[in-house]
Design a protein around this motif. Structure first.
Motif, PDB file in Angstrom:
ATOM      1  N   ASN A 257       5.414  11.423 -11.945  1.00  0.00           N
ATOM      2  CA  ASN A 257       4.661  10.216 -12.278  1.00  0.00           C
ATOM      3  C   ASN A 257       5.000   9.092 -11.310  1.00  0.00           C
ATOM      4  O   ASN A 257       6.096   9.041 -10.746  1.00  0.00           O
ATOM      5  N   ILE A 258       4.054   8.162 -11.160  1.00  0.00           N
ATOM      6  CA  ILE A 258       4.275   6.956 -10.373  1.00  0.00           C
ATOM      7  C   ILE A 258       3.909   5.768 -11.245  1.00  0.00           C
ATOM      8  O   ILE A 258       2.790   5.685 -11.756  1.00  0.00           O
ATOM      9  N   ALA A 259       4.843   4.851 -11.423  1.00  0.00           N
ATOM     10  CA  ALA A 259       4.610   3.639 -12.205  1.00  0.00           C
ATOM     11  C   ALA A 259       4.930   2.432 -11.331  1.00  0.00           C
ATOM     12  O   ALA A 259       6.012   2.367 -10.728  1.00  0.00           O
ATOM     13  N   ILE A 260       4.002   1.480 -11.238  1.00  0.00           N
ATOM     14  CA  ILE A 260       4.174   0.299 -10.392  1.00  0.00           C
ATOM     15  C   ILE A 260       3.995  -0.948 -11.240  1.00  0.00           C
ATOM     16  O   ILE A 260       3.004  -1.087 -11.967  1.00  0.00           O
ATOM     17  N   HIS A 261       4.960  -1.853 -11.137  1.00  0.00           N
ATOM     18  CA  HIS A 261       4.914  -3.150 -11.795  1.00  0.00           C
ATOM     19  C   HIS A 261       5.136  -4.223 -10.733  1.00  0.00           C
ATOM     20  O   HIS A 261       5.572  -3.937  -9.621  1.00  0.00           O
ATOM     21  N   THR A 262       4.841  -5.466 -11.082  1.00  0.00           N
ATOM     22  CA  THR A 262       5.065  -6.571 -10.156  1.00  0.00           C
ATOM     23  C   THR A 262       6.046  -7.564 -10.758  1.00  0.00           C
ATOM     24  O   THR A 262       6.206  -7.662 -11.979  1.00  0.00           O
ATOM     25  N   ALA A 263       6.694  -8.301  -9.864  1.00  0.00           N
ATOM     26  CA  ALA A 263       7.658  -9.314 -10.280  1.00  0.00           C
ATOM     27  C   ALA A 263       7.701 -10.399  -9.220  1.00  0.00           C
ATOM     28  O   ALA A 263       7.255 -10.211  -8.072  1.00  0.00           O
ATOM     29  N   ASP A 264       8.242 -11.555  -9.596  1.00  0.00           N
ATOM     30  CA  ASP A 264       8.394 -12.643  -8.640  1.00  0.00           C
ATOM     31  C   ASP A 264       9.415 -12.253  -7.577  1.00  0.00           C
ATOM     32  O   ASP A 264      10.303 -11.424  -7.803  1.00  0.00           O
ATOM     33  N   GLY A 265       9.297 -12.858  -6.413  1.00  0.00           N
ATOM     34  CA  GLY A 265      10.217 -12.574  -5.334  1.00  0.00           C
ATOM     35  C   GLY A 265       9.588 -11.693  -4.275  1.00  0.00           C
ATOM     36  O   GLY A 265       8.391 -11.395  -4.295  1.00  0.00           O
ATOM     37  N   THR A 266      10.399 -11.229  -3.333  1.00  0.00           N
ATOM     38  CA  THR A 266       9.908 -10.424  -2.212  1.00  0.00           C
ATOM     39  C   THR A 266      10.554  -9.041  -2.164  1.00  0.00           C
ATOM     40  O   THR A 266      10.346  -8.307  -1.205  1.00  0.00           O
ATOM     41  N   GLY A 267      11.305  -8.674  -3.165  1.00  0.00           N
ATOM     42  CA  GLY A 267      12.033  -7.412  -3.118  1.00  0.00           C
ATOM     43  C   GLY A 267      11.235  -6.241  -3.667  1.00  0.00           C
ATOM     44  O   GLY A 267      10.440  -6.386  -4.604  1.00  0.00           O
ATOM     45  N   MET A 268      11.458  -5.058  -3.074  1.00  0.00           N
ATOM     46  CA  MET A 268      10.910  -3.804  -3.595  1.00  0.00           C
ATOM     47  C   MET A 268      12.062  -3.000  -4.187  1.00  0.00           C
ATOM     48  O   MET A 268      13.016  -2.648  -3.497  1.00  0.00           O
ATOM     49  N   HIS A 269      11.960  -2.709  -5.485  1.00  0.00           N
ATOM     50  CA  HIS A 269      12.997  -1.973  -6.184  1.00  0.00           C
ATOM     51  C   HIS A 269      12.438  -0.604  -6.584  1.00  0.00           C
ATOM     52  O   HIS A 269      11.427  -0.523  -7.279  1.00  0.00           O
TER      53      HIS A 269
ATOM     54  N   ASP B 137       9.854  11.442 -10.345  1.00  0.00           N
ATOM     55  CA  ASP B 137       9.137  10.276 -10.865  1.00  0.00           C
ATOM     56  C   ASP B 137       9.580   9.035 -10.103  1.00  0.00           C
ATOM     57  O   ASP B 137      10.780   8.847  -9.848  1.00  0.00           O
ATOM     58  N   LEU B 138       8.609   8.192  -9.747  1.00  0.00           N
ATOM     59  CA  LEU B 138       8.895   6.944  -9.040  1.00  0.00           C
ATOM     60  C   LEU B 138       8.529   5.767  -9.938  1.00  0.00           C
ATOM     61  O   LEU B 138       7.391   5.658 -10.391  1.00  0.00           O
ATOM     62  N   ASP B 139       9.497   4.899 -10.193  1.00  0.00           N
ATOM     63  CA  ASP B 139       9.278   3.668 -10.947  1.00  0.00           C
ATOM     64  C   ASP B 139       9.595   2.516 -10.006  1.00  0.00           C
ATOM     65  O   ASP B 139      10.755   2.304  -9.633  1.00  0.00           O
ATOM     66  N   VAL B 140       8.543   1.776  -9.603  1.00  0.00           N
ATOM     67  CA  VAL B 140       8.688   0.827  -8.499  1.00  0.00           C
ATOM     68  C   VAL B 140       8.271  -0.564  -8.951  1.00  0.00           C
ATOM     69  O   VAL B 140       7.229  -0.731  -9.608  1.00  0.00           O
ATOM     70  N   VAL B 141       9.088  -1.560  -8.594  1.00  0.00           N
ATOM     71  CA  VAL B 141       8.757  -2.965  -8.817  1.00  0.00           C
ATOM     72  C   VAL B 141       8.462  -3.592  -7.465  1.00  0.00           C
ATOM     73  O   VAL B 141       9.270  -3.485  -6.531  1.00  0.00           O
ATOM     74  N   LEU B 142       7.287  -4.238  -7.347  1.00  0.00           N
ATOM     75  CA  LEU B 142       6.831  -4.786  -6.076  1.00  0.00           C
ATOM     76  C   LEU B 142       6.472  -6.262  -6.224  1.00  0.00           C
ATOM     77  O   LEU B 142       6.140  -6.719  -7.323  1.00  0.00           O
ATOM     78  N   PRO B 143       6.478  -7.005  -5.119  1.00  0.00           N
ATOM     79  CA  PRO B 143       5.875  -8.338  -5.150  1.00  0.00           C
ATOM     80  C   PRO B 143       4.379  -8.218  -5.409  1.00  0.00           C
ATOM     81  O   PRO B 143       3.758  -7.213  -5.063  1.00  0.00           O
ATOM     82  N   LYS B 144       3.786  -9.237  -5.996  1.00  0.00           N
ATOM     83  CA  LYS B 144       2.378  -9.165  -6.360  1.00  0.00           C
ATOM     84  C   LYS B 144       1.470  -9.111  -5.125  1.00  0.00           C
ATOM     85  O   LYS B 144       0.471  -8.388  -5.105  1.00  0.00           O
ATOM     86  N   ALA B 145       1.834  -9.837  -4.058  1.00  0.00           N
ATOM     87  CA  ALA B 145       0.961 -10.001  -2.898  1.00  0.00           C
ATOM     88  C   ALA B 145       1.094  -8.847  -1.912  1.00  0.00           C
ATOM     89  O   ALA B 145       1.447  -9.025  -0.744  1.00  0.00           O
ATOM     90  N   VAL B 146       0.824  -7.620  -2.373  1.00  0.00           N
ATOM     91  CA  VAL B 146       0.822  -6.448  -1.493  1.00  0.00           C
ATOM     92  C   VAL B 146      -0.428  -5.634  -1.785  1.00  0.00           C
ATOM     93  O   VAL B 146      -1.090  -5.813  -2.808  1.00  0.00           O
TER      94      VAL B 146
END
Length: 451
Positions: A139-151, A200-209
């Motif tokens: 599975n791939i799950a992507i969420h967004t958060a404030d900041g510039t980091g990719m977790h 499975d990949l669970d990724v947090v990204l900045p919104k502006a991508v």
């Protein structure tokens, strides 16, 4: 003492036992080998083995002056039934594994499933970068958060005969982050197409991508991305919401849900259920969905194409719902063009021009207020029911070949006629208004009046 006249056992029993043992051994070495696929494709090998065994038995019986055995003994029949059950089980296992990639079903009795989680080092992502996420199985799950980091958080799992064997398989699969010309690519390495490891990949990204997400077997969930989104899975579900730009999705098996999109939506492939809602751009669906297709609140044009239907709807303020037997459309602020067959069609309140072409189904159209644009309905071997408010004004031409034309509006200007099994209704009602054309064969046309 002579053995003449004695029957001997068949070698087919031994061959069946060898085949059964081979199947279990192969499944033990590689649980995702796809034995069900090979069984469906190469089942005639059983007939070849049976024929070879019977030829050997007959020649050997003739050499020994013995009576040849029966064509099929009781033990052979029992083994054939057992083999059939085993092959069906392997086939069901492959089907479930493809359809539900995270539901692991192992026939071998000694497999254990092990899992391990880890987090990769955080990467700084510049604004408007493009991120690519890929996994072969998972599975791939992507969420967004404030900041510039990719977790990036990873969960690996695998079925193996022992826990140490599972750990060895998982250690061989490494997830890497590669820098690209416009962003990053996250993907596992050392994974073959039939590798049993699930990543499975669970990724947090900045919104502006902007984002590309691909998995062969698994679900994709994406929320809050400001840039374009491109998602694809061969066996799994797709869910995308709160996207500020264009969304593209492709799937082969599974369900798709897309909602709250500021750009255009394009969905292709085939699957089960599909739901699209609250889109500020265009919606394009190209493919066959065998469950329910639901589209709501689309600001611009909706286009749906499949083997049985071709729809173009401008500005859906209500909903379009389609299933294998029925199409329902309500509240379209613009025009509607509908082509379908082998479905019943229900349409309510289309503000713009309406054009329906159907076959082998009932067509029912209803207006809550008098239509202002032209209405054209053509049906092959089906009924047509058009209901208008009593204060409507219109010009009508209705023809039913080998059927009836019924009319609830009474006016001298409306003329009914019958000619060699064809009934017609022509004329006007009220002041000049919408032009209505209806044609059907082997069905009744009913011009109804609502109050």
């Amino acid at each position: 003492m002579s053995n003449a006249g004695q029957a001997r056992s068949s070698s087919f029993t031994g061959l069946l036992l060898i085949l059964l043992g081979t199947l279990f051994l192969l499944n033990r070495f590689d649980p995702v080998l796809g034995i069900g696929y090979f069984a469906r494709r190469y089942w005639p090998v059983l007939l070849i083995l049976w024929g070879i065994a019977k030829l050997i038995d007959r020649f050997d019986a003739r050499r020994r002056a013995e009576v040849p055995g029966r064509l099929l003994t009781g033990s052979e029949a029992a083994l054939l039934v057992l083999l059939f059950v085993v092959l069906v089980a392997f086939g069901l296992k492959d089907w479930f594994r493809d359809r539900y990639p995270n539901l692991d079903i192992e026939i071998a009795p000694f497999h254990e499933r092990s899992s391990a989680s880890e987090e990769l080092s955080t990467r700084s992502v510049p604004a408007h970068a493009h991120i690519t996420l890929r996994t072969t199985r998972g599975n791939i799950a992507i969420h967004t958060a404030d900041g510039t980091g990719m977790h990036v958080r990873i969960n690996k799992s695998v079925s193996a005969s022992t826990d140490s064997a599972a750990r060895e398989e998982m250690n061989e699969t490494v997830v890497v982050i590669d820098q690209t010309a416009d962003g990053y690519s996250v993907h596992p390495t050392n994974m073959g197409d039939r590798k049993p490891v699930t990543v499975d990949l669970d990724v947090v990204l900045p919104k502006a991508v902007s984002l590309t997400a691909r998995t062969e077997r698994g679900d994709i969930s994406i929320s809050g991305i400001a840039g374009s989104v491109d998602a694809g899975t061969r066996n799994g579900d797709i869910e995308i919401h709160d996207a500020d730009s264009d969304v593209t999705a492709e799937l082969q098996n599974g369900n798709a849900r897309v909602g709250h999109v500021a750009g255009n939506v394009s969905i292709s492939g085939h699957g089960n259920d599909l739901a699209v809602a609250d889109v500020l751009g265009d919606v394009m669906v190209d493919g066959d969905f065998y469950g329910t297709v639901l589209v709501r609140n689309v600001a611009k044009t909706t286009r749906f194409r499949s083997q049985r239907s071709d729809l173009t709807l401008e500005r859906i303020t209500g909903r379009m719902e389609l299933d294998p037997s029925e199409l329902k459309i309500s509240d379209v602020a613009g025009s509607a063009k509908i082509e379908t067959h082998n479905k019943d069609v229900q349409v309510e309140n289309v503000a713009g021009p309406l054009d329906i072409r159907g076959a082998h189904g009932q067509i029912r159209v209803r207006y809550a207020s008098p239509p202002r644009e032209d209405v054209s309905i053509t049906n092959d071997a089906g009924e047509v029911d058009l209901t208008l408010p009593s204060q409507s004004s219109f010009e009508i031409s209705a023809v039913s070949r080998s059927g009836e034309v019924r009319n609830d509006f009474e006016a001298p200007s409306l003329k009914a006629a019958t000619d060699e099994g064809t009934e017609r209704l022509n004329g006007t009602f009220g002041s000049p208004g919408a032009k209505i054309k209806i044609a059907t064969s082997y069905g009744t046309i009913h011009l109804g009046k609502s109050h």
